[in-house]
Write a protein that holds these residues in place. Structure first.
Motif, mmCIF file in Angstrom:
data_model
loop_
_atom_site.group_PDB
_atom_site.id
_atom_site.type_symbol
_atom_site.label_atom_id
_atom_site.label_comp_id
_atom_site.label_asym_id
_atom_site.label_seq_id
_atom_site.Cartn_x
_atom_site.Cartn_y
_atom_site.Cartn_z
ATOM 1 N N ARG A 228 29.616 -0.962 11.436
ATOM 2 C CA ARG A 228 29.580 -1.871 10.298
ATOM 3 C C ARG A 228 30.887 -2.668 10.292
ATOM 4 O O ARG A 228 31.869 -2.274 10.938
ATOM 5 C CB ARG A 228 29.363 -1.115 8.991
ATOM 6 C CG ARG A 228 30.389 -0.058 8.681
ATOM 7 C CD ARG A 228 30.005 0.683 7.405
ATOM 8 N NE ARG A 228 31.189 1.308 6.801
ATOM 9 C CZ ARG A 228 31.190 1.878 5.610
ATOM 10 N NH1 ARG A 228 30.080 1.904 4.879
ATOM 11 N NH2 ARG A 228 32.292 2.419 5.118
ATOM 12 N N LYS A 261 25.409 -4.046 9.533
ATOM 13 C CA LYS A 261 25.748 -3.736 8.131
ATOM 14 C C LYS A 261 27.111 -4.334 7.796
ATOM 15 O O LYS A 261 28.113 -4.032 8.447
ATOM 16 C CB LYS A 261 25.768 -2.215 7.965
ATOM 17 C CG LYS A 261 26.287 -1.728 6.643
ATOM 18 C CD LYS A 261 25.152 -1.335 5.722
ATOM 19 C CE LYS A 261 25.673 -0.732 4.418
ATOM 20 N NZ LYS A 261 24.911 -1.237 3.273
ATOM 21 N N GLU A 294 21.875 -9.084 -1.099
ATOM 22 C CA GLU A 294 22.564 -8.360 -0.021
ATOM 23 C C GLU A 294 24.069 -8.316 -0.291
ATOM 24 O O GLU A 294 24.751 -7.335 0.033
ATOM 25 C CB GLU A 294 22.305 -9.045 1.327
ATOM 26 C CG GLU A 294 20.859 -8.948 1.790
ATOM 27 C CD GLU A 294 20.590 -9.754 3.063
ATOM 28 O OE1 GLU A 294 19.804 -9.270 3.892
ATOM 29 O OE2 GLU A 294 21.156 -10.860 3.226
#
Ligand SMILES: [Zn+2]
Length: 342
Positions: A228, A261, A294
């Motif tokens: 991420r 992510k 998001e």
């Protein structure tokens, strides 16, 4: 102490938008979140009118370079400190768990693990002990074990080849092995040719910054599957247009499109990053292609589930319609206690 909050609109987590909502907190946790319901025994009742959502976590800060009380009043109720001397940051992290602490809950990595004379040992912002120079793989294992024992919630590694020596491949492997044993993520400051590739090869879990030199599509694809990225976009431009911010946004857009992510972090303490929610960082996430929902998901400490920490903020209007709404903070609650109400 029961606190009940009514709001015209509440976002409890992805896909969970509630009109005419109510959230009840007791004992520092959420005990109800959903449509308004008659609950008569609350000690304190607030009606915020606007938009209620979980409070924000900033997952890349250097908290002693900022003002913890202002961070909290600005809607950030939890931070992760990614490089500071262990004898200073771990006691502060312990102190931050007390309700009397005037600041966010602090989680910390402790020092940045680096090579001999490597970044950030020679940097003016970093007090002695911010960088820990490794002397071999056994040393690396021992340092990670020690940090785990002191309550570290991540291990930070310097892969800044532009600023000096970095940990050897053997040291990197030892760091990742030992961190794995303690279930700790390893996060890297990757800067300079080949360093993101090195991080990927070593099994590092996270990049502490969006890289600002162009990554190939192949590297982006691999990174999206395994890592991420903590955004920290605004420190590359502070509102100006720079080649670094353009490249970083392009990297992050491709990473996000590939399913990677992204999490919100500002590198608070590095340059003129304001304490609290940093709206310019939020808008840059939008520029990188994240949808408003998001972005909220990337920012919040935790969704508003039962028994989640009662850390909440309210805005005058919905950031799902206009992300600049983060400039209009009306309420901050940490662990069920009202920090700011206007
Ligand atoms: Zn940093």
């Amino acid at each position: 102490m029961t606190l009940s909050i009514r709001a015209a609109l509440a976002w409890l987590g992805p896909g969970r938008l509630v009109q005419d909502a109510q959230v009840v907190c007791d004992g520092g946790v959420i005990t109800y979140a959903g449509p308004a319901t008659p609950i008569s025994d609350a000690d304190e009742t607030l009606d915020v009118g606007g938009f209620l959502m979980p409070a924000v976590a900033d997952r890349h800060v250097h908290i002693e370079l900022s003002d913890p009380a202002a961070v909290l009043r600005g809607g950030v109720t939890a931070v992760r400190d990614l490089a500071w001397p262990p004898e200073r940051i771990f006691p502060l992290a312990d102190a931050s768990e007390l309700p009397s602490y005037r600041g966010p809950l602090i989680r910390a990595a402790g020092p940045m693990l680096t090579g001999h004379g490597g970044y950030p040992t020679g940097d003016a912002w970093a007090p002695p002990g911010t960088g820990r120079e490794l002397t071999g793989a056994d040393d690396a294992t021992g340092v990670v074990r020690d940090l785990a024992g002191r309550g570290a919630t991540a291990i930070k590694v310097s892969l800044n080849i532009e600023a000096g020596p970095t940990p050897t491949d053997a040291e990197l492997a030892a760091i990742c092995d030992e961190a794995n044993r303690h279930d700790l993520p390893v996060t890297a400051h990757a800067q300079g040719a080949g360093q993101v590739e090195r991080a990927l090869g070593a099994g590092i879990d996270e990049l502490a910054h969006t890289p600002w030199t162009r990554l190939s599509d192949e590297v982006i694809q691999t990174a999206a599957a395994r890592m991420r990225i903590v955004s920290t976009l605004d420190i590359l431009s502070f509102g100006r247009d720079t080649p670094q911010i353009r490249t970083a946004i392009d990297n992050l857009r491709r990473f996000h499109t590939a399913g990677g992510k992204v999490i919100y972090g500002t590198d608070l303490g590095n340059g003129p990053v304001p304490p609290g929610i940093h709206t310019r960082e939020v808008l840059l996430l939008r520029d990188a292609g994240l949808e408003p929902e998001e972005i909220l998901d990337a920012m919040v400490r935790a969704p508003m589930d039962l028994d989640a920490p009662a850390d909440l903020i309210a805005l005058a209007r919905s950031p799902l319609d206009d992300l600049a709404a983060f400039d209009d903070l009306r309420l901050v609650v940490r662990a069920g206690g009202v920090v700011l109400a206007r």
